[in-house]
Enzyme design. Sequence first.
Site, mmCIF file in Angstrom:
data_model
loop_
_atom_site.group_PDB
_atom_site.id
_atom_site.type_symbol
_atom_site.label_atom_id
_atom_site.label_comp_id
_atom_site.label_asym_id
_atom_site.label_seq_id
_atom_site.Cartn_x
_atom_site.Cartn_y
_atom_site.Cartn_z
ATOM 1 N N HIS A 31 6.458 16.145 64.622
ATOM 2 C CA HIS A 31 6.298 17.581 64.380
ATOM 3 C C HIS A 31 5.231 18.147 65.331
ATOM 4 O O HIS A 31 4.188 18.661 64.879
ATOM 5 C CB HIS A 31 5.883 17.810 62.910
ATOM 6 C CG HIS A 31 6.410 19.085 62.324
ATOM 7 N ND1 HIS A 31 5.936 19.592 61.127
ATOM 8 C CD2 HIS A 31 7.355 19.960 62.744
ATOM 9 C CE1 HIS A 31 6.584 20.714 60.846
ATOM 10 N NE2 HIS A 31 7.441 20.954 61.803
ATOM 11 N N PHE A 38 0.480 16.205 63.306
ATOM 12 C CA PHE A 38 -0.104 15.754 62.041
ATOM 13 C C PHE A 38 0.928 15.154 61.093
ATOM 14 O O PHE A 38 0.577 14.748 60.009
ATOM 15 C CB PHE A 38 -0.776 16.946 61.342
ATOM 16 C CG PHE A 38 -1.786 17.630 62.206
ATOM 17 C CD1 PHE A 38 -3.037 17.071 62.394
ATOM 18 C CD2 PHE A 38 -1.479 18.804 62.867
ATOM 19 C CE1 PHE A 38 -3.969 17.674 63.212
ATOM 20 C CE2 PHE A 38 -2.404 19.418 63.687
ATOM 21 C CZ PHE A 38 -3.650 18.859 63.867
ATOM 22 N N HIS A 39 2.193 15.149 61.476
ATOM 23 C CA HIS A 39 3.232 14.790 60.517
ATOM 24 C C HIS A 39 4.148 13.688 61.044
ATOM 25 O O HIS A 39 5.358 13.888 61.192
ATOM 26 C CB HIS A 39 4.066 16.034 60.175
ATOM 27 C CG HIS A 39 3.252 17.198 59.694
ATOM 28 N ND1 HIS A 39 3.617 18.515 59.880
ATOM 29 C CD2 HIS A 39 2.080 17.232 59.008
ATOM 30 C CE1 HIS A 39 2.712 19.313 59.338
ATOM 31 N NE2 HIS A 39 1.756 18.558 58.812
ATOM 32 N N PRO A 40 3.609 12.484 61.334
ATOM 33 C CA PRO A 40 4.494 11.421 61.818
ATOM 34 C C PRO A 40 5.426 10.952 60.702
ATOM 35 O O PRO A 40 5.018 10.854 59.541
ATOM 36 C CB PRO A 40 3.521 10.304 62.220
ATOM 37 C CG PRO A 40 2.291 10.545 61.418
ATOM 38 C CD PRO A 40 2.215 12.030 61.218
#
Length: 615
Positions: free
Chosen positions: A399, A550-552
Amino acid sequence: MAEAFLPPGGTLPGAEGEGGVPVAGPVSDLVAGMSPRTRTLVRAGLRACEWSTFPRRFSRLPRERRAARLGKMAAGGRLRRDLFLLLKTLSCIAYARDPGVQAALGVTSGCSRANGAAPDPPPAPRLEPEALVPPDGVERCDVVVVGSGAGGASAARALAERGLDVVVVEEGGYHDARDYETDPLAALPMLYRDGGLTFAEGRPTIPVPIGRCVGGTTVINSGTCFRAPDEVLARWRDEFGIPWAAELDAEFAAVERDLRVAPVDPATAGRNAAVCREGADALGVSHGPILRNAGDVVCCGSCPTGCRIDAKQAAHVGELPRAAAAGARVRAGARVTRVLVENGRAVGVRCRVEGRDEPYEIRARAVVLAAGAFGTPRLLLRTGATRRAKAVGRHLRIHPACWVGARFDEPVRGWDGVMQSWYVDEWQDRGLFLEATFTPLPFSAHWLPGVGEELKSGIERFENLGVIGVHLSERSEGRVQSSGRVTYRLRDDDARELVYGIARAADLLFAAGAVEVYPQIHGVPRLAPGEQTALADGQFGPGDLRLEAFHPLGTARMGSDAAEAVVAPSGETHDLPGLWVADASLMPTSLKVNPMVTVMACARHVAGELAARLS
Ligand SMILES: Cc1cc2nc3c(=O)[nH]c(=O)nc-3n(C[C@H](O)[C@H](O)[C@H](O)COP(=O)(O)OP(=O)(O)OC[C@H]3O[C@@H](n4cnc5c(N)ncnc54)[C@H](O)[C@@H]3O)c2cc1C
């Protein structure tokens, strides 16, 4: 280097030197605590910089020439730019955390309720986890859950409440409002993996910070709570063969109830939210208040270093105490090094506890991996039995996000209000989701353009800064290797979409009255009103963007096809009976929104399937 980035002069002290803010020492201390790989990278970068002025050494040049050299690095090739950004980021964090600098800028931090009343004191902690190694080095339970973040905590609670004997193992330590550090240089090693310096290497290299503490990344996240949109879940059902994906309403509702999810109140959200809202109104685009898990608390910007009053319903405040109340044992400071496999079945995990030579084993009827999108594939890759699944560690989505700041003539004082407060979803069908997010000064200063006086003057006008974050649900993918190395290749079409999103964020900011915008595009340090229209014509490639993420997710993706997915729709791995996954790694596609609530809802569902199987 710090002196050259942040020289004396103006209304703020300089870095280093007489009367200056110490930067080099604190940065060295931070780097010393990082993984050997990160230390080596930083050291190699510093050496390269030191000798980039051969035959003279960088450190022996007069300050003005050092600043000029840094400016050249910023304008140079990709590797030089990556190095420049790393050094600028470290220097700015260490400088901007200084209480004197913050006081001179009038930056304050304090929490209040929407009605102006003081917030409740932090809840009494209901957890005191520590690694507790039994004398024979073996602990037994029904289910061992690896990782205590959004997924692990939710799964553990759901399993324990169904009467199963659960042990949660977490590599990081336990911290709460009693001991969070206000100094980011102390908070980073306490709460983040590798002191916050985790990256997806590629073109460009993208910082992807993740949590490492009891509660995982929920302890340091911004508390934004969105369900994955229906069309995403329908795609999981139709393309990935996950029948329950489009029937998660009850799980979502339960998560939202427990997290006390509520929309931000526009009256107290602060001026940074108002900037986004006014810009969206002026352009006539779709927007709204962000849903958060901190009730009516107007935050103080401490989200990235642990909520000072634990108002945010992070996992160590909500789900883990509930799990513990139902009998789960939470072990902190124990790193799982491998999954134990016997007779073709997962039968437990092996852990290492710091200061103890002997490993410690937890034997269980089932193992649930919830070590996050970086940790779970590493463990799977080390567990030979799942190596066959070619999707392990692949299909990483992050993201990718861009911080788009803007200068206004009047004060914004973004720290007086909710950190992540307002969204614009007008371009969500293109994968773009924009969120007004005002991070604290130490995590913002390095995004301001320039070096030397230029950078200093940007910091001096911090009060006038407004910020919108641009997130893209990408088609690009990355990979996590068993060594922990993460690589990611941003595609050209995604880079184009990001530039389009940056231009739309600039539209919003200018419509709200900004006088200049900082688009984070190589060669375009700032935009004047109107200049954003020229951005989206495809002249910028992936390497021209300065991003963060921030959203793996997606590195052990779920699906019915064992050739393409790692985990079956039940949550159990296709290849190894007894081994389950319940975290962000499961997500088969990008979500279009922040993932925490979806991770929790899916983890609850998987826990239900596992409990049914064990009974
Ligand atoms: C700065 C930041 C802000 C964010 N803001 C938001 C937001 O506002 N809203 C939102 O929806 N999402 C947000 N996110 C993302 C969100 O927090 C994550 O998507 C979510 O927490 C992922 O859950 P998880 O269970 O997969 O992993 P995590 O929550 O990361 O938990 C994984 C845990 O496993 C532990 N672990 C790893 N390896 C091992 C091992 N070998 N042995 C033992 N333990 C191990 C880790 O230490 C960690 O504690 C944010 C993320 C960041 C970094």
